[in-house]
Design a protein around this motif. Structure first.
Motif, mmCIF file in Angstrom:
data_model
loop_
_atom_site.group_PDB
_atom_site.id
_atom_site.type_symbol
_atom_site.label_atom_id
_atom_site.label_comp_id
_atom_site.label_asym_id
_atom_site.label_seq_id
_atom_site.Cartn_x
_atom_site.Cartn_y
_atom_site.Cartn_z
ATOM 1 N N THR A 16 39.589 12.663 -46.976
ATOM 2 C CA THR A 16 39.666 11.677 -45.901
ATOM 3 C C THR A 16 41.078 11.171 -45.691
ATOM 4 O OG1 THR A 16 39.122 9.926 -47.490
ATOM 5 C CG2 THR A 16 37.292 10.916 -46.268
ATOM 6 N N ARG A 62 42.689 12.798 -42.616
ATOM 7 C CA ARG A 62 42.011 12.696 -41.332
ATOM 8 C C ARG A 62 42.633 11.605 -40.478
ATOM 9 N NH1 ARG A 62 35.862 11.909 -42.483
ATOM 10 N NH2 ARG A 62 35.890 11.695 -40.208
ATOM 11 N N PHE A 113 38.291 9.740 -36.265
ATOM 12 C CA PHE A 113 37.002 9.326 -36.808
ATOM 13 C C PHE A 113 36.043 9.060 -35.649
ATOM 14 C CE2 PHE A 113 40.267 8.234 -39.824
ATOM 15 C CZ PHE A 113 39.724 8.580 -41.045
ATOM 16 N N LYS A 141 31.031 14.925 -35.911
ATOM 17 C CA LYS A 141 31.915 14.772 -37.070
ATOM 18 C C LYS A 141 32.472 16.124 -37.516
ATOM 19 C CE LYS A 141 30.502 10.486 -39.399
ATOM 20 N NZ LYS A 141 30.018 9.769 -38.239
#
Length: 443
Positions: A87, A90, A93, A186
């Protein structure tokens, strides 16, 4: 670049051009029979679930063996090598939630809130919130498939529901679909290539999505892949892609068997729960007519009701959490097979053009056409993208099935703990009743 030693085919285990253009000797048989580009991949024989790599061992025939063969360890190197799993890297989101029902004179439909948070410069704002219906998600997937033909596009939950079987506006169905749409989005947002697609940007940010106009993103790669190579039959598919096809066929067979058994278990649990409710009611009515046995009989009725409630929770978990994951991966398999077919078409186009060019060159010594090198480059791109997405899919599969099976184990433990607690309470009640009776007799 020399067409005498094609990079794409050589790097994928494909035979050299000299062997493609001339018949193979008995000592140099192809890696596998060349499939027709319009035919499905794989065959009827069982293949071991080995993440798509060739092995000599065969897979056990029983469906339950699948659970023992899946690699679910946290510390597998494949997971550690994927920087997009973390994460920390990333920067996009997305969340799908808050379903709402809309009723008009023309139609009734459900919309979902799509929330986005990002630090990417491609977005004008750091946060967005729009509402989308299922057909908007379907539009996005079609656009991704058209504009990124070399990549695996995550599947959407099926659109149509059998009439009379499931109410598509029921709370349970909407909740299940919302979770599936959230997972789809996602997966796209976490992908290192798909997440930068302009169609995704429009889907996440536009208040009114103009699906008719769309965005003109069909690349040359996409145009080439959509062109079927005139029925040309591959001489030999590289071994690694043959292994992928065999793995998908076997995995699909195992999931199908598990799904059928799970459906039967849920049906039998529902029938058993109906009998339990009737069973408990009989003890309650009996207790009303037996003053001396009233408390013990009511205790039995209560224990039976506890077991029935626990079984209902277990069945609900299987229906809403276990089965949807199985179905998602069945759809994933179809998506992967589709990409493999496109890869075959790309290889067939390259081999066909190359063979024609070599024949012309032998006749009039014309230079090798540039289109041949372009086809070779497209094939190399296809091979590289497919391998990367295959590794990513395997990593996601390990994580998903580990979570799925862990949750299934927890739910079963909880179920039996509730049943045990229900019957233990009956034992306590009977012991107390026995003590009271002895005390009454003494007095």
């Amino acid at each position: 670049m020399s067409v005498g030693a094609p990079r794409g085919l050589a790097s994928s285990g494909q035979k050299p051009i000299a062997e493609i253009l001339h018949p193979l000797s008995a000592a140099e048989e192809p890696l596998s029979p060349g499939p027709d580009v319009t035919a499905d991949l794989g065959g009827d024989k069982e293949a071991a679930l080995t993440n798509g790599t060739p092995v000599e061992t065969s897979s056990p025939a029983s469906a339950s063996s699948l659970l023992n063969r899946l690699q679910l360890d946290d510390d597998l190197e494949a997971d550690g090598l994927d920087p997009y799993v973390s994460t920390e890297t990333r920067d996009l989101f997305v969340t799908v939630d808050d379903p709402k029902k809309h009723v008009s004179t023309m139609e009734t439909y459900i919309t979902y809130r799509v929330s986005t948070k990002t630090t990417r410069i491609e977005f004008d704002l750091p946060e967005y919130c729009v509402r989308r219906r299922y057909q908007d998600f379907d539009w996005l997937r079609i656009k991704l498939e058209d504009s990124q033909p070399t990549h695996l596009i995550p599947p959407l939950p099926e659109k149509f529901v059998m009439k009379g079987v499931v109410d598509r506006f029921s709370e349970e169905f909407v909740e299940t679909r919302m979770k599936a749409l959230d997972k789809f989005l996602k997966r796209v947002a976490d992908h290192p290539v798909l997440s930068f697609n302009p169609h995704l940007n429009a889907f996440l940010t536009a208040k009114d999505l103009n699906k008719r106009q769309g965005l003109a993103l069909l690349t040359k790669v996409g145009e080439s892949v959509k062109h079927v190579a005139g029925g040309y039959k591959l001489r030999a598919r590289p071994a690694e892609f043959c292994a992928m096809g065999e793995y998908l066929d076997t995995f699909n067979q195992k999931l199908g068997t598990i799904d059928r058994i799970a459906q039967r278990i849920i049906k039998e649990q529902s029938e058993y729960n109906t009998e339990l409710r009737e069973y408990g009611t009989l003890y309650s009515s009996w207790a009303a007519s037996e003053e001396e046995l009233q408390r013990p009989l009511e205790g039995v009725a209560s224990s039976v009701a506890t077991c029935g409630g626990a079984l209902e929770d277990l069945s609900e978990n299987m229906s809403q959490d276990f089965l949807p994951v199985l179905r998602e991966y069945v759809l994933y398999i179809e998506s992967m097979k589709n990409v493999l077919r496109k890869r075959d078409q790309s290889q067939a186009e390259y081999e066909g053009r190359l063979e024609a060019a070599v024949l012309r060159r032998q006749e009039d010594r014309t230079p090798m056409p540039v289109e041949v090198e372009k086809c070779q480059d497209r094939l190399e791109c296809f091979n590289a993208d497919l391998k990367a997405d295959w590794d990513r899919w395997q990593s996601n599969k390990r994580q998903d099935f580990k979570q799925l099976l862990t949750n299934m184990a927890d739910q079963n433990i909880t179920h039996y703990e509730k049943c045990q607690a229900g019957w233990e309470s009956l034992i306590t009640l009977l012991q107390d009743k026995q003590t009271e009776d002895k005390t009454s007799e003494t007095n």
